[in-house]
Design a protein around this motif. Structure first.
Motif, PDB file in Angstrom:
ATOM      1  N   ASP A  50      39.440 -16.279  30.998  1.00  6.72           N
ATOM      2  CA  ASP A  50      40.030 -16.109  32.181  1.00  6.72           C
ATOM      3  C   ASP A  50      41.543 -16.716  32.331  1.00  6.72           C
TER       4      ASP A  50
ATOM      5  N   LYS B 298      44.796 -12.335  31.742  1.00  2.00           N
ATOM      6  CA  LYS B 298      45.006 -11.911  33.287  1.00  2.00           C
ATOM      7  C   LYS B 298      43.664 -10.885  33.605  1.00  2.00           C
ATOM      8  N   THR B 299      43.526 -10.067  32.594  1.00  7.13           N
ATOM      9  CA  THR B 299      42.265  -9.175  32.869  1.00  7.13           C
ATOM     10  C   THR B 299      41.946  -9.137  31.348  1.00  7.13           C
ATOM     11  N   TYR B 300      40.447  -8.789  31.314  1.00 10.09           N
ATOM     12  CA  TYR B 300      39.878  -8.486  30.103  1.00 10.09           C
ATOM     13  C   TYR B 300      38.695  -7.470  30.208  1.00 10.09           C
ATOM     14  N   GLU B 301      38.630  -6.473  29.201  1.00  6.02           N
ATOM     15  CA  GLU B 301      37.789  -5.294  29.358  1.00  6.02           C
ATOM     16  C   GLU B 301      36.472  -5.602  28.463  1.00  6.02           C
TER      17      GLU B 301
ATOM     18  N   ALA C 163      42.907  -6.050  26.924  1.00  4.68           N
ATOM     19  CA  ALA C 163      43.123  -7.116  27.766  1.00  4.68           C
ATOM     20  C   ALA C 163      44.552  -7.041  28.148  1.00  4.68           C
TER      21      ALA C 163
ATOM     22  N   HIS D  28      48.917 -12.786  30.981  1.00  5.88           N
ATOM     23  CA  HIS D  28      49.637 -13.149  32.602  1.00  5.88           C
ATOM     24  C   HIS D  28      50.930 -12.706  32.806  1.00  5.88           C
TER      25      HIS D  28
ATOM     26  N   ASP E 148      51.459  -9.809  32.362  1.00  2.78           N
ATOM     27  CA  ASP E 148      51.240  -8.153  32.506  1.00  2.78           C
ATOM     28  C   ASP E 148      51.451  -7.431  31.376  1.00  2.78           C
TER      29      ASP E 148
END
Length: 553
Positions: A114, A118-121, A136, A139, A141
Motif C-alpha cells: 500500500d 496506489k492500488t493493487y489487483e 497495480a 501513486h 496514477d
C-alpha cells in the motif's frame, strides 16, 4: 530420497510413452539393452514420437515443459516432426496464492504494498512456470504490472536440471548418435537460459536496451521499466494496452492494414539483427500485441524480454552475404562463405558443399518468392552444412527460431507476405553502408585508441610468442605422456560410474514396472516409516550415495 522418487517418476513416464523407442536399440550396448527390458512390458502408444515426447514433458511438469520449449529452438539437433509438436507446449500453470505473492513483493521491495502502489489487483494477469504477474497502479496514477519469481522455483529447477544432466550423460555415453546430438550441451544451454529467466533485473536491463533502440521509432514499443521498484526477483514495468496479435478478428474490426502490419514485423526483425545487433529472441505470439492508436500505420508492442540474442560482426556479415547469395542462386559463394566464416572446417571441399547446397535449394527456388519460407531456407542451409561437421552456434539458432516465429506470424496476418521483397533491399542497403567511408571512420574512432595503445607492444608480444613455442617443443613428450595417463584414469572412472547409473535406472525401472501391483502396499510401508527417527548417520550415508551418483565429476 526425494531425488530417487523424482527419478522414479521420470522413468515411469518414459515407460508410459515408450520414449526408449526414440533411440534405436541396435545403437545401445547390451548392458543398457538389458536395463531397458522392462519397457517391453508396456504397449506402444498410438501416438507419433513427437506427440509422445510432448505429452511426457507436459506430464513431468513446468520445468520439463521449459526444457521442451528450448529443444524446439534446436532444429539443428531435433527432427522437424518433433519440433512441430514441441512448439505446441504451453507454459501455463495454476497461480499461487495472492497473499503469498503480496508478501514476496513486500519482502523484495522492503516496503508495504500500500505504500508503494496506489492500488493493487489480487487476481493475477498471467501465471507461468517461472513467474506470476499482477496489475497495480503507482501513486502518480501510472498503470504498471508486477512480475515476481515463483517461490521455491530455484530448488525445483536445480533438482530437475541435475536429473536431466544425469540422463543426458547416459544418452551421450551409450547412444551412437549421442555425440552428434550433444545432449549435455543442450542441458547446459537450458540451465543457463532458465537461470537467466529467474533474474528479473537482467530482463529489465534487456527491456531498457530494446526500448532505447526503438525510442524514436513508430515500428515497435517497449514498456518502460521502473527501476526504483525492480529487484532480482521483482520487476515493475509499464502496463500496456493493445490487441493480442493472434486476435485477427479484432485487428480487422479496427481497420488494421494487415499487409503493412506483416511487413513491419519483418522490418523490425532485420532492424534488430543487423542495425542494433540486439534482438528479442522470444517473439512468440503470446509476447506480441498491436497498438490501437493508428490502424493504418500499426505499431507492435513487445513484452517479456528474458531471452535476447546478438551476433558477432563476422556472423552478421557472413549471414547477410549468405542470404543474398542463396536468393541469387550463387551456391558456390554460399559454400565459400561457410568456409571463410569458420562455420565448417577449413579443409571442407567447396565443390562438395556447393553441390549439397544446390541440391537442397533448387527445389525451393523453383516456387514463387512469396511461397518460399525464409526461415525454412535457413534451416535447410544449416542442416546441409551439419553434414560437413558444422556446429551451429547458439546465437544463430536463436536467430533462426526468431525468424521462423516472425515469418509464421507475418503470414498468419497477411498470407501473401513476400518476405524477400522486404528483406532484400534491407540487406543490400546494410552491406553498402557497412563499407561506406563514414562507417569506416566511425570504426577507427571507436577502436583506434585501443590499436594505438597496443601497437608499441607488438614486437615484445611477438618475441614472447616465439619463445613460448620453443619451450613448448621441449616439454611436448612429457605432456603427451601425462595426457595418456589422465585419459586412462578417466576411462576407469567412467566405467565405475556407468555401472552405478545403470543399476540405479534398472532399479527405478523395476519399481515403475511393478508399481501397479505393489503401489498401495509400498505407499503404506513408506507411510509407516518414522523418517524423522532415523539416525543422522543414515541420512548422511544416503546423501553421500546420491551425491556420488549425481556428481558431475
Amino acid at each position: 530420497m526425494v531425488v530417487f522418487f523424482r527419478l522414479f517418476s521420470i522413468v515411469r513416464t518414459l515407460l508410459r510413452y515408450r520414449l526408449d523407442l526414440l533411440i534405436p536399440r541396435s545403437q545401445l550396448p547390451w548392458l543398457v539393452r538389458m536395463a531397458l527390458l522392462p519397457c517391453r512390458l508396456f504397449p506402444k502408444p498410438k501416438l507419433s514420437r513427437g506427440e509422445c515426447l510432448r505429452q511426457a514433458f507436459e506430464d513431468l511438469g513446468p520445468i520439463f515443459i521449459k526444457f521442451g520449449q528450448l529443444l524446439s529452438t534446436r532444429p539443428d539437433l531435433v527432427p522437424d516432426d518433433i519440433i512441430l509438436e514441441l512448439n505446441a507446449l504451453q507454459d501455463k500453470v495454476p497461480p499461487f496464492d495472492s497473499t503469498h505473492f503480496r508478501q514476496l513483493v513486500e519482502a523484495g521491495l522492503g516496503a508495504p504494498v500500500d505504500t508503494v502502489f496506489k492500488t493493487y489487483e489480487q487476481e493475477p494477469l498471467a501465471s507461468a512456470s517461472v513467474a506470476q504477474v499482477h496489475g497495480a497502479v503507482l501513486h502518480n496514477d501510472q498503470p504498471v504490472v508486477i512480475k515476481i519469481v515463483r517461490p521455491g522455483i530455484e530448488r525445483t529447477i536445480d533438482k530437475d536440471v541435475r536429473l536431466l544432466n544425469l540422463i543426458a550423460r547416459l544418452i551421450e555415453r551409450y547412444s551412437a548418435d549421442g555425440r552428434r546430438l550433444r545432449p549435455v550441451e543442450v542441458v547446459e544451454d537450458y540451465r543457463n537460459t532458465i537461470y537467466d529467466e529467474l533474474d528479473l533485473q537482467r530482463e529489465a536491463a534487456n527491456a531498457s536496451q530494446l526500448r532505447r533502440n526503438f525510442q524514436d521509432s513508430d515500428l515497435l514499443y517497449i514498456p518502460e521499466v521502473y527501476w526504483d521498484y525492480t529487484r532480482n526477483n521483482v520487476l515493475v514495468q509499464e502496463r500496456i494496452y493493445g490487441i493480442p496479435v493472434t486476435r485477427i478478428e479484432a485487428l480487422n474490426a479496427q481497420g488494421t492494414d494487415m499487409k503493412k502490419l506483416a511487413e513491419r514485423g519483418v522490418e523490425i526483425f532485420f532492424t534488430q539483427v543487423f542495425e542494433h545487433n540486439f534482438f528479442h529472441a522470444d517473439m512468440h505470439p503470446g509476447n506480441i500485441f498491436v497498438g490501437t492508436e493508428n490502424p493504418q500505420l500499426p505499431r507492435y508492442i513487445a513484452v517479456d524480454m528474458a531471452i535476447v540474442g546478438s551476433l558477432t560482426r563476422e556472423d552478421q556479415y557472413y549471414l547477410a552475404r549468405n542470404l543474398l547469395a542463396m536468393f541469387r542462386r550463387d551456391y558456390k559463394q554460399v559454400a565459400e562463405l561457410h568456409v571463410q566464416s569458420g562455420w565448417v572446417p577449413k579443409d571442407t571441399r567447396v565443390e562438395q558443399l556447393e553441390a549439397a547446397v544446390r541440391t537442397v535449394c533448387e527445389p525451393i527456388f523453383d516456387r514463387p518468392l512469396k511461397d518460399i519460407s525464409f526461415g525454412h531456407v535457413l534451416m535447410s542451409l544449416f542442416r546441409t552444412a551439419r553434414r560437413f561437421n558444422m556446429e551451429v552456434q547458439p546465437q544463430l539458432v536463436l536467430l533462426q527460431k526468431t525468424l521462423l516465429n516472425i515469418e509464421g506470424l507475418g503470414r498468419q496476418l497477411y498470407p501473401d507476405l513476400d518476405l524477400w521483397t522486404t528483406a532484400h533491399p534491407f540487406l543490400e542497403r546494410w552491406l553498402k553502408n557497412r563499407f561506406r567511408p563514414q562507417a569506416l571512420i566511425q570504426e577507427f574512432k571507436r577502436y583506434g585508441p585501443e590499436w594505438l595503445e597496443k601497437f608499441p607492444r607488438v614486437p615484445e608480444m611477438l618475441f614472447k610468442t616465439l619463445n613460448q613455442s620453443q619451450q613448448f617443443g621441449l616439454v611436448g613428450p612429457e605432456l603427451q605422456q601425462l595426457r595418456l595417463e589422465l585419459e586412462e584414469q578417466h576411462r576407469r572412472q567412467r566405467q565405475s560410474r556407468r555401472r552405478g547409473l545403470i543399476g540405479l535406472l534398472a532399479l527405478a525401472g523395476a519399481v515403475a514396472t511393478a508399481w501397479p501391483a505393489i503401489g498401495s502396499e509400498a505407499q503404506n510401508w513408506l507411510n509407516s516409516i518414522h523418517w524423522t527417527a532415523l539416525p543422522p548417520a543414515s541420512w548422511a550415508l544416503l546423501a553421500l550415495g546420491l551425491g556420488a551418483l549425481l556428481s558431475r565429476r
